[in-house]
Design a protein around this motif. Structure first.
Motif, PDB file in Angstrom:
ATOM      1  N   THR A 101      20.408  17.217 -38.622  1.00  0.00           N
ATOM      2  CA  THR A 101      21.635  17.482 -39.406  1.00  0.00           C
ATOM      3  C   THR A 101      21.479  19.022 -39.915  1.00  0.00           C
ATOM      4  N   VAL A 102      22.875  19.427 -40.317  1.00  0.00           N
ATOM      5  CA  VAL A 102      22.757  20.748 -40.684  1.00  0.00           C
ATOM      6  C   VAL A 102      23.319  21.008 -42.253  1.00  0.00           C
ATOM      7  N   PRO A 103      22.512  20.699 -43.271  1.00  0.00           N
ATOM      8  CA  PRO A 103      23.002  20.698 -44.666  1.00  0.00           C
ATOM      9  C   PRO A 103      23.561  21.885 -44.994  1.00  0.00           C
ATOM     10  N   ARG A 124      18.959  24.059 -42.452  1.00  0.00           N
ATOM     11  CA  ARG A 124      20.248  24.415 -43.391  1.00  0.00           C
ATOM     12  C   ARG A 124      21.186  25.576 -42.715  1.00  0.00           C
ATOM     13  N   LEU A 125      22.217  25.245 -43.209  1.00  0.00           N
ATOM     14  CA  LEU A 125      23.394  26.407 -42.832  1.00  0.00           C
ATOM     15  C   LEU A 125      22.793  27.579 -43.217  1.00  0.00           C
ATOM     16  N   ASN A 154      32.368  19.401 -44.362  1.00  0.00           N
ATOM     17  CA  ASN A 154      32.283  18.865 -45.725  1.00  0.00           C
ATOM     18  C   ASN A 154      30.987  18.996 -46.285  1.00  0.00           C
ATOM     19  N   PRO A 155      30.575  19.610 -47.389  1.00  0.00           N
ATOM     20  CA  PRO A 155      31.723  19.792 -48.507  1.00  0.00           C
ATOM     21  C   PRO A 155      32.062  21.374 -48.399  1.00  0.00           C
ATOM     22  N   GLU A 321      22.578  21.374 -52.042  1.00  0.00           N
ATOM     23  CA  GLU A 321      22.064  22.623 -51.460  1.00  0.00           C
ATOM     24  C   GLU A 321      22.958  23.597 -50.958  1.00  0.00           C
ATOM     25  N   LEU A 322      22.727  24.576 -51.329  1.00  0.00           N
ATOM     26  CA  LEU A 322      23.628  25.990 -50.932  1.00  0.00           C
ATOM     27  C   LEU A 322      25.079  25.641 -51.649  1.00  0.00           C
TER      28      LEU A 322
END
Length: 351
Positions: A101-103, A124-125, A154-155, A321-322
């Protein structure tokens, strides 16, 4: 090269799906005595005493006309969440396989993975909420079965760079799931038209957002015929009830109404973003292709609590996060958006 049989779980390959009465007989008859239904009818004076179409043919036919995809490439489920869960159950071996996944991203991917005992590898993005292609490549191993990408995301609200997604599709031997729940509000075109080019592509859509049917819980997956056959093999026999199918068919006749709402939402999104930029409590408005905007503030919790006291509910995403210090705000009606701005101005004056 992508090989569906290589990533499909052995027990699913050998699975004999449940055969319902409505699977075994298709057509019209005057007397139905095959499904142990209540032959006397329903207290609702409808045909709800009969089991629904297990394959939702009429709904798929209408979706096919709208989306330009053959019915055989469409799965209809109890929200997009059912499609997500089936992906884990069909393609990921508990305790052995992993997904990427790419949070920050939609949280249900991780929840469903945890329910199914599948490892989640998070990449992470970047700071501008785009894919870290090198990081994703490093996270992949022989047991990586699925990469989930939400676009518009999203988000954060932004669309993911299309070229980056195509790079992953072309180079990954597992499934690439593009969740396009908010695609109706986006400047970017859907990946549905790429199904014939990428055999490992799964695209998720929903009727919960632009179509205004969140209460019906209807989601769609678009993929190759072989992948859709797996979905239909694993799903419960009657996963979408009769009421939802009938109401969906009725709603799917009102495309002009939906397009009007989309245009109004996009217009209000731009106006609300402009109004928010003029408030001293706002640090940044992130670009959005969705029906919401992510807003970085100087006091996310204080603003959230203030709005709650005024009867206005937004989503505090400051612990994601981010997204530190950020609120996610759905685009409301013009009157609702103006009420939000008026109350934010009050908060600003108090501070």
């Amino acid at each position: 090269m992508f090989d569906l049989q290589h990533i499909l779980r052995e027990n699913i390959k050998n699975l004999v799906p449940y055969s319902s009465a409505r699977d075994e007989f298709k057509g019209d008859a005057s007397v139905y005595l095959d499904a142990n239904e209540n032959s006397f009818g329903s207290p609702l004076n409808t045909n709800y005493n009969r089991y629904p179409d297990p394959m939702q043919f009429k709904v798929k036919q209408r979706l096919s006309e709208i989306k330009g995809v053959p019915p055989r490439n469409i799965f209809v489920g109890n929200g997009s969440d059912e499609a997500i869960d089936i992906l884990f159950r069909a393609f990921c071996r508990p305790g052995l396989d992993n997904v990427i996944t790419v949070p920050p991203t939609y949280g249900m991917y991780e929840v469903s993975a945890n329910i199914n005992d599948i490892e989640v590898r998070k990449v992470r993005l970047t700071a501008d909420y785009q894919l870290n292609i090198e990081g994703i490549a490093e996270a992949i191993d022989d047991n990586t079965k699925i990469i989930f990408i939400c676009s518009p995301n999203n988000p954060t609200g932004n669309s993911i760079n299309r070229t980056d997604i195509e790079t992953i599709l072309a180079n990954f031997n597992g499934l690439v799931v593009i969740d396009e729940a908010y695609i109706n509000y986006s400047r970017q075109k859907t990946f549905i038209q790429e199904l014939t080019e990428y055999s490992n592509l799964v695209v998720l859509h929903t009727l919960s957002k632009a179509w205004g049917l969140a209460g019906l819980r209807l989601g769609m997956a678009f993929a190759s015929e072989e992948i859709i056959e797996v979905f239909n093999k694993v799903k419960p026999p009657y996963n979408v009830n009769e009421a939802s199918q009938q109401l969906a068919l009725e709603a799917l006749q009102n495309i002009e109404q939906i397009n009007d709402w989309i245009r109004l939402t996009v217009s209000e999104r731009e106006k609300l973003s402009s109004d928010l930029r003029n408030l001293e409590i706002v640090q940044k408005i992130y670009p959005s292709d969705a029906n919401f905007i992510l807003v970085k503030t100087f006091d996310a919790k204080g603003i959230y609590d203030h709005l709650v006291s005024k009867g206005i509910i937004v989503r505090d995403r400051s612990k994601v996060e981010l997204c530190e210090g950020s609120l996610r705000i759905t685009i409301g009606t013009p009157e609702e958006n103006q009420s939000l701005i008026n109350n934010l101005k009050t908060f600003s004056v108090q501070k």
